[in-house]
Write a protein that holds these residues in place. Sequence first.
Motif, PDB file in Angstrom:
ATOM      1  N   ALA A   1      82.613  64.118  60.002  1.00  0.00           N
ATOM      2  CA  ALA A   1      83.166  62.951  59.729  1.00  0.00           C
ATOM      3  C   ALA A   1      83.051  63.009  57.876  1.00  0.00           C
ATOM      4  O   ALA A   1      83.832  62.685  57.146  1.00  0.00           O
ATOM      5  CB  ALA A   1      82.781  61.887  60.364  1.00  0.00           C
ATOM      6  N   VAL A   2      81.847  63.151  57.726  1.00  0.00           N
ATOM      7  CA  VAL A   2      81.331  63.406  56.162  1.00  0.00           C
ATOM      8  C   VAL A   2      82.169  64.723  55.747  1.00  0.00           C
ATOM      9  O   VAL A   2      82.911  64.235  54.482  1.00  0.00           O
ATOM     10  CB  VAL A   2      80.003  63.522  56.220  1.00  0.00           C
ATOM     11  N   LEU A   3      82.173  65.487  56.383  1.00  0.00           N
ATOM     12  CA  LEU A   3      83.180  66.746  55.714  1.00  0.00           C
ATOM     13  C   LEU A   3      84.569  66.398  55.447  1.00  0.00           C
ATOM     14  O   LEU A   3      85.250  66.739  54.198  1.00  0.00           O
ATOM     15  CB  LEU A   3      83.098  68.066  56.519  1.00  0.00           C
ATOM     16  N   VAL A   4      85.140  65.475  56.520  1.00  0.00           N
ATOM     17  CA  VAL A   4      86.693  65.283  56.303  1.00  0.00           C
ATOM     18  C   VAL A   4      86.618  64.194  55.178  1.00  0.00           C
ATOM     19  O   VAL A   4      87.600  64.190  54.278  1.00  0.00           O
ATOM     20  CB  VAL A   4      87.169  64.691  57.721  1.00  0.00           C
ATOM     21  N   VAL A   5      85.656  63.296  55.024  1.00  0.00           N
ATOM     22  CA  VAL A   5      85.803  62.299  54.090  1.00  0.00           C
ATOM     23  C   VAL A   5      85.523  63.007  52.636  1.00  0.00           C
ATOM     24  O   VAL A   5      86.286  62.648  51.730  1.00  0.00           O
ATOM     25  CB  VAL A   5      84.731  61.238  54.455  1.00  0.00           C
ATOM     26  N   GLY A   6      84.678  64.140  52.479  1.00  0.00           N
ATOM     27  CA  GLY A   6      84.542  64.646  51.247  1.00  0.00           C
ATOM     28  C   GLY A   6      85.789  65.480  51.039  1.00  0.00           C
ATOM     29  O   GLY A   6      86.239  65.328  49.795  1.00  0.00           O
TER      30      GLY A   6
ATOM     31  N   TRP B   1      75.730  64.000  53.965  1.00  0.00           N
ATOM     32  CA  TRP B   1      74.886  64.643  54.853  1.00  0.00           C
ATOM     33  C   TRP B   1      73.531  64.431  54.768  1.00  0.00           C
ATOM     34  O   TRP B   1      72.622  64.175  55.599  1.00  0.00           O
ATOM     35  CB  TRP B   1      74.878  66.121  54.451  1.00  0.00           C
ATOM     36  N   LEU B   2      72.968  63.975  53.397  1.00  0.00           N
ATOM     37  CA  LEU B   2      71.595  63.514  53.322  1.00  0.00           C
ATOM     38  C   LEU B   2      71.489  62.129  53.844  1.00  0.00           C
ATOM     39  O   LEU B   2      70.329  61.801  54.335  1.00  0.00           O
ATOM     40  CB  LEU B   2      71.297  63.338  51.704  1.00  0.00           C
ATOM     41  N   ALA B   3      72.391  61.295  53.872  1.00  0.00           N
ATOM     42  CA  ALA B   3      72.360  59.989  54.590  1.00  0.00           C
ATOM     43  C   ALA B   3      72.206  60.234  55.877  1.00  0.00           C
ATOM     44  O   ALA B   3      71.434  59.500  56.689  1.00  0.00           O
ATOM     45  CB  ALA B   3      73.680  58.844  53.956  1.00  0.00           C
ATOM     46  N   VAL B   4      73.004  61.198  56.704  1.00  0.00           N
ATOM     47  CA  VAL B   4      73.042  61.339  57.986  1.00  0.00           C
ATOM     48  C   VAL B   4      71.897  61.909  58.364  1.00  0.00           C
ATOM     49  O   VAL B   4      71.041  61.688  59.325  1.00  0.00           O
ATOM     50  CB  VAL B   4      74.309  62.356  58.564  1.00  0.00           C
ATOM     51  N   ALA B   5      71.185  62.778  57.571  1.00  0.00           N
ATOM     52  CA  ALA B   5      69.896  63.445  57.833  1.00  0.00           C
ATOM     53  C   ALA B   5      68.786  62.492  57.972  1.00  0.00           C
ATOM     54  O   ALA B   5      67.816  62.480  58.553  1.00  0.00           O
ATOM     55  CB  ALA B   5      69.445  64.587  56.882  1.00  0.00           C
ATOM     56  N   ALA B   6      68.896  61.210  56.956  1.00  0.00           N
ATOM     57  CA  ALA B   6      67.950  60.352  56.936  1.00  0.00           C
ATOM     58  C   ALA B   6      67.760  59.328  58.115  1.00  0.00           C
ATOM     59  O   ALA B   6      66.857  58.860  58.630  1.00  0.00           O
ATOM     60  CB  ALA B   6      68.131  59.435  55.694  1.00  0.00           C
ATOM     61  N   ILE B   7      69.001  59.267  58.977  1.00  0.00           N
ATOM     62  CA  ILE B   7      69.124  58.598  60.241  1.00  0.00           C
ATOM     63  C   ILE B   7      68.178  59.042  61.201  1.00  0.00           C
ATOM     64  O   ILE B   7      68.312  60.237  61.683  1.00  0.00           O
ATOM     65  CB  ILE B   7      70.600  58.260  60.809  1.00  0.00           C
TER      66      ILE B   7
ATOM     67  N   SER C   1      68.671  64.919  74.919  1.00  0.00           N
ATOM     68  CA  SER C   1      69.476  65.041  73.493  1.00  0.00           C
ATOM     69  C   SER C   1      69.397  63.353  73.205  1.00  0.00           C
ATOM     70  O   SER C   1      69.132  62.542  74.049  1.00  0.00           O
ATOM     71  CB  SER C   1      71.088  65.359  73.907  1.00  0.00           C
ATOM     72  N   PRO C   2      69.591  63.501  71.654  1.00  0.00           N
ATOM     73  CA  PRO C   2      69.331  61.977  71.315  1.00  0.00           C
ATOM     74  C   PRO C   2      70.558  61.107  71.482  1.00  0.00           C
ATOM     75  O   PRO C   2      71.893  61.678  71.838  1.00  0.00           O
ATOM     76  CB  PRO C   2      69.466  62.099  69.815  1.00  0.00           C
ATOM     77  N   ALA C   3      70.315  59.942  71.928  1.00  0.00           N
ATOM     78  CA  ALA C   3      71.358  58.824  72.477  1.00  0.00           C
ATOM     79  C   ALA C   3      72.125  58.681  71.266  1.00  0.00           C
ATOM     80  O   ALA C   3      73.135  58.098  71.307  1.00  0.00           O
ATOM     81  CB  ALA C   3      70.870  57.718  73.233  1.00  0.00           C
ATOM     82  N   ALA C   4      71.545  58.413  69.905  1.00  0.00           N
ATOM     83  CA  ALA C   4      72.173  58.029  68.761  1.00  0.00           C
ATOM     84  C   ALA C   4      71.417  58.645  67.771  1.00  0.00           C
ATOM     85  O   ALA C   4      70.206  58.644  67.724  1.00  0.00           O
ATOM     86  CB  ALA C   4      72.398  56.635  68.750  1.00  0.00           C
ATOM     87  N   PRO C   5      71.891  58.984  66.613  1.00  0.00           N
ATOM     88  CA  PRO C   5      73.459  58.797  66.389  1.00  0.00           C
ATOM     89  C   PRO C   5      73.903  60.427  66.971  1.00  0.00           C
ATOM     90  O   PRO C   5      73.385  61.251  67.018  1.00  0.00           O
ATOM     91  CB  PRO C   5      73.557  58.816  64.765  1.00  0.00           C
ATOM     92  N   ASN C   6      75.369  60.089  66.953  1.00  0.00           N
ATOM     93  CA  ASN C   6      76.026  61.497  67.023  1.00  0.00           C
ATOM     94  C   ASN C   6      76.203  62.093  66.112  1.00  0.00           C
ATOM     95  O   ASN C   6      77.343  62.341  65.292  1.00  0.00           O
ATOM     96  CB  ASN C   6      77.395  61.057  67.777  1.00  0.00           C
ATOM     97  N   ARG C   7      75.132  62.876  65.668  1.00  0.00           N
ATOM     98  CA  ARG C   7      74.990  63.676  64.591  1.00  0.00           C
ATOM     99  C   ARG C   7      76.050  64.746  64.253  1.00  0.00           C
ATOM    100  O   ARG C   7      76.673  64.784  62.989  1.00  0.00           O
ATOM    101  CB  ARG C   7      73.570  64.571  64.219  1.00  0.00           C
ATOM    102  N   PRO C   8      76.380  65.669  65.097  1.00  0.00           N
ATOM    103  CA  PRO C   8      77.508  66.367  64.792  1.00  0.00           C
ATOM    104  C   PRO C   8      78.678  65.810  64.641  1.00  0.00           C
ATOM    105  O   PRO C   8      79.576  66.228  63.429  1.00  0.00           O
ATOM    106  CB  PRO C   8      77.826  67.238  65.968  1.00  0.00           C
ATOM    107  N   LEU C   9      79.041  64.760  65.174  1.00  0.00           N
ATOM    108  CA  LEU C   9      80.430  63.929  64.711  1.00  0.00           C
ATOM    109  C   LEU C   9      80.172  63.430  63.227  1.00  0.00           C
ATOM    110  O   LEU C   9      81.141  63.578  62.711  1.00  0.00           O
ATOM    111  CB  LEU C   9      80.773  62.857  65.934  1.00  0.00           C
TER     112      LEU C   9
END
Length: 505
Positions: A419-424, A34-40, A407-415
Amino acid sequence: MNGLIEELRAALFTVWSRKWIALGVAWAICLVGWLAVAAIPNSYESKARIFVQLDDPLAEQIGIGVGDRRRDMDRVRQTLTSAINLEKVVRGTALGDGIASPKQMEAAVLALGKAVKVVSQQDNLFEITALSSDGSRSDAESARLSHDVVQKMIDIFHEENLAGGRGEMTDTLEFMNQQLTARQKQLEEAEQRRLVFEAKYPELSEGGAGLLQRMEAARMQLRGIDADIAAAQSSLAAINGQLAGTPASMPGVAAGGARGALAQASADLSAMRARGLTDSHPDVIAMKAQVAQLRGAAAAEGPGSGVPNPAYASLQSIRAEKQASLQALQARRAAAQADLARVDAQQSANPAVAAEAQRISRDYDVLKQQYDKLLQDREALRLRGQVETERSAVKFQVIDPPTTPRSPAAPNRPLLLFAVLVVGLGGGVAGAFGLGQLRKTFQTSARLEQALGLPVLGAISLVRTEATRRIEARRLKYFMAGSAALGAVFLLLLGIEFVQRQMVA
């Protein structure tokens, strides 16, 4: 089937018995992800579509065809993303804030070149796309920046085709006027040199090139006269041949016998030759033999009375006319030969002066042709520029104006968060299961029997006391709270993301 169920139960027991390890690994993976996603940084994309009208009957009539316009549009589309135009975009938008050196400007232009695209969707439809993903700016500023970049690109697109094209036409006309002025001055100087030369040598007033043309014309005239003389001589010889076979007189009304037959045969022979029959023709040969026989018989009869032959008189008049024409042609030939000799003598008398006359005439003709061509091209360009200015042969229409993205074109932050939750969660389960595989324990009696190859007589169940049950229940509550907290953090991050989007909107 029972074995598969037993294996599944064993795996679940392994993971459940190490549920705290699974939860810890899941928390660690989720926090890092989530930290990595937030940094994007969010990327905001703005698009616009422009329709370009190319059809104009008047423009096509004067030579501005649709093919020329399309080539111009392809050229503008390709040069629109050039470094010069991108630098204009950087200076005209917030991208230019804080740029103080050429190196910084070069870096900004390179980054913008990767973020801007101009795509031709159809023959007359263009799409301009700009992507803004600056992490140092807020989402609202990035969204507004993408809109400004597309709008600036549209302005440059319009300038390149209208204002820029008209400016180029004005520059071209100015250059053509300068060239015409220079050519006019050179032409006046050449004409002055020719006038001075003609005043000094009147006999060469037409110049060296004129002498050559006059000599060639005299030779051609002489060849034509020779051909006419040959034709006149051939015609005169034919008339003389007809006269030789035509009697000068014909028998009168009372005349008869061989003399009358001779006159009739001679007339028939002349008629055959008048029709074009040659002396080798069988009828002519037979008639000539008959005339010879009748001429002998007429001579035997002696002289007789007769009247003048009209055919003979007509042939004589024709022969006189042919002779006059031949003499006239011969006189013309003599005059042409004299003219040719005189021109040749003029050229041979002073070849240097003739060469000078030829050079002056040639220089004047070349300058005159260049001046006329430049004048014609200048008028064509002037008309073309007026049509482009007044008729506006290329018309622009913004079909889809650039809008500020919501809305932002990228990244698809909710997805990505999900995905991070599922991977975790998957990483936690895999970690607990892998740790259970490393330790030599047996979850069921069947697995122990299978591993040892010996029958298992029985199994001793775990007896839990009331205090143990209370401790396990409390630990289960803690585990559920930790799991719920992980889900709550996920929902909190989703909420923050949607709130930020609403703030941009």
